[in-house]
Design a protein around this motif. Sequence first.
Motif, short mmCIF file in Angstrom:
data_model
loop_
_atom_site.label_atom_id
_atom_site.label_comp_id
_atom_site.label_asym_id
_atom_site.label_seq_id
_atom_site.Cartn_x
_atom_site.Cartn_y
_atom_site.Cartn_z
N LYS A 155 9.40 -9.26 22.89
CA LYS A 155 9.32 -9.65 21.48
C LYS A 155 7.86 -9.63 21.08
CE LYS A 155 10.57 -13.26 18.14
NZ LYS A 155 11.16 -14.62 17.95
N LYS A 156 7.59 -9.07 19.91
CA LYS A 156 6.19 -8.94 19.51
C LYS A 156 6.02 -9.14 18.01
CE LYS A 156 6.39 -3.92 18.66
NZ LYS A 156 5.89 -2.58 19.04
N VAL A 157 4.80 -9.52 17.63
CA VAL A 157 4.32 -9.38 16.26
C VAL A 157 3.72 -7.98 16.16
CG1 VAL A 157 2.54 -10.14 14.63
CG2 VAL A 157 3.85 -11.84 15.91
N TYR A 158 4.03 -7.29 15.08
CA TYR A 158 3.48 -5.94 14.90
C TYR A 158 2.90 -5.82 13.49
CZ TYR A 158 7.50 -4.91 11.94
OH TYR A 158 8.43 -4.93 10.94
N VAL A 159 1.85 -5.03 13.38
CA VAL A 159 1.31 -4.64 12.07
C VAL A 159 0.95 -3.17 12.17
CG1 VAL A 159 -0.51 -4.97 10.37
CG2 VAL A 159 0.45 -6.96 11.54
N ILE A 160 1.44 -2.38 11.22
CA ILE A 160 1.32 -0.92 11.28
C ILE A 160 0.69 -0.37 10.01
CG2 ILE A 160 2.68 1.23 11.21
CD1 ILE A 160 4.64 -0.12 13.16
N CYS B 101 0.83 -1.21 0.00
CA CYS B 101 0.00 0.00 0.00
C CYS B 101 0.87 1.26 0.00
CB CYS B 101 -0.97 -0.01 1.18
SG CYS B 101 -2.05 -1.45 1.21
N LYS B 102 1.79 1.31 -0.98
CA LYS B 102 2.74 2.43 -1.11
C LYS B 102 3.59 2.61 0.14
CE LYS B 102 -0.10 4.97 -4.48
NZ LYS B 102 -0.76 6.27 -4.78
N GLY B 103 3.90 1.51 0.80
CA GLY B 103 4.75 1.54 1.97
C GLY B 103 4.04 1.89 3.27
N GLN B 104 2.72 2.09 3.20
CA GLN B 104 1.99 2.53 4.39
C GLN B 104 1.59 1.39 5.32
OE1 GLN B 104 -0.81 6.13 3.24
NE2 GLN B 104 -1.02 4.52 1.71
N PHE B 105 1.56 0.16 4.81
CA PHE B 105 1.03 -0.99 5.54
C PHE B 105 2.11 -2.05 5.64
CE2 PHE B 105 -2.41 -4.49 5.51
CZ PHE B 105 -2.64 -4.36 6.86
#
Length: 235
Positions: free
Chosen positions: A224-229, A155-159
């Motif tokens: 330690k984590k899973v991340y989604v930004i 997504c154009k580097g946003q996601f």
Amino acid sequence: MQDLRKMLDMQRALDLKALAATCPLTAGDYKTARYALPVADGAVSLELVAPQGTGHVDAGNEDVFLFVLDGQFSINGTGMTEGQGSKVSAGTAFDWSATPGTRLFAMEVTEAEKGEPGVVVIDPAAVMSPSNPPPAEYLTGPKPECQSAPAWRSCKGQFYGGTWSATPYYRKKVPYVHDEFMYLLEGCVSFVNEEGEKQTFKAGDAFLICRGASCSWESLEMVKKVYVIFRPTEP
């Protein structure tokens, strides 16, 4: 039980498992058995989903991150259980199945530049490499040693999402300019928001911090984590 309005306050971390157990969410079809979470604008969709049974989803124009909070969910025959997440790329049609009691978190962003369809799994055991720590001006105390293993960027580097770890550190209150999903694989972290409320999460917890929230970070052990930004680009 906590008041649902307070649990949905965008100025605090949203405890996703607690919300899934509290909000009015009736099991059914993947596309319709949903509860919308608050968002800063229409650039991202954040929802809790209660799929049950089987069904089919046609290819769409969105990249969708799905995380299993409870139960089991299968995409085109590949199963995910509690604590697992994957990104379904735009243009991907899929058959799904879900066991009774399944609850998902869904994060959806429109993809204008479609790539290859398919499913990208976030592997908690992926090999990580050194990554940049938080900016020095945000820190009180020693600079942490950080590592990450990116899984995708779209997504154009946003996601984007992956896994990340850090040695203990304290970060001052700063406003979030992104929506961030986190699932703790190891360790414990506390946040204090502008109202002075402290929230603490431990391994196995899944939570969301929305754009506009301002909070500190304190970890007294390796995290330690899973991340989604989703970080929207400035116009």
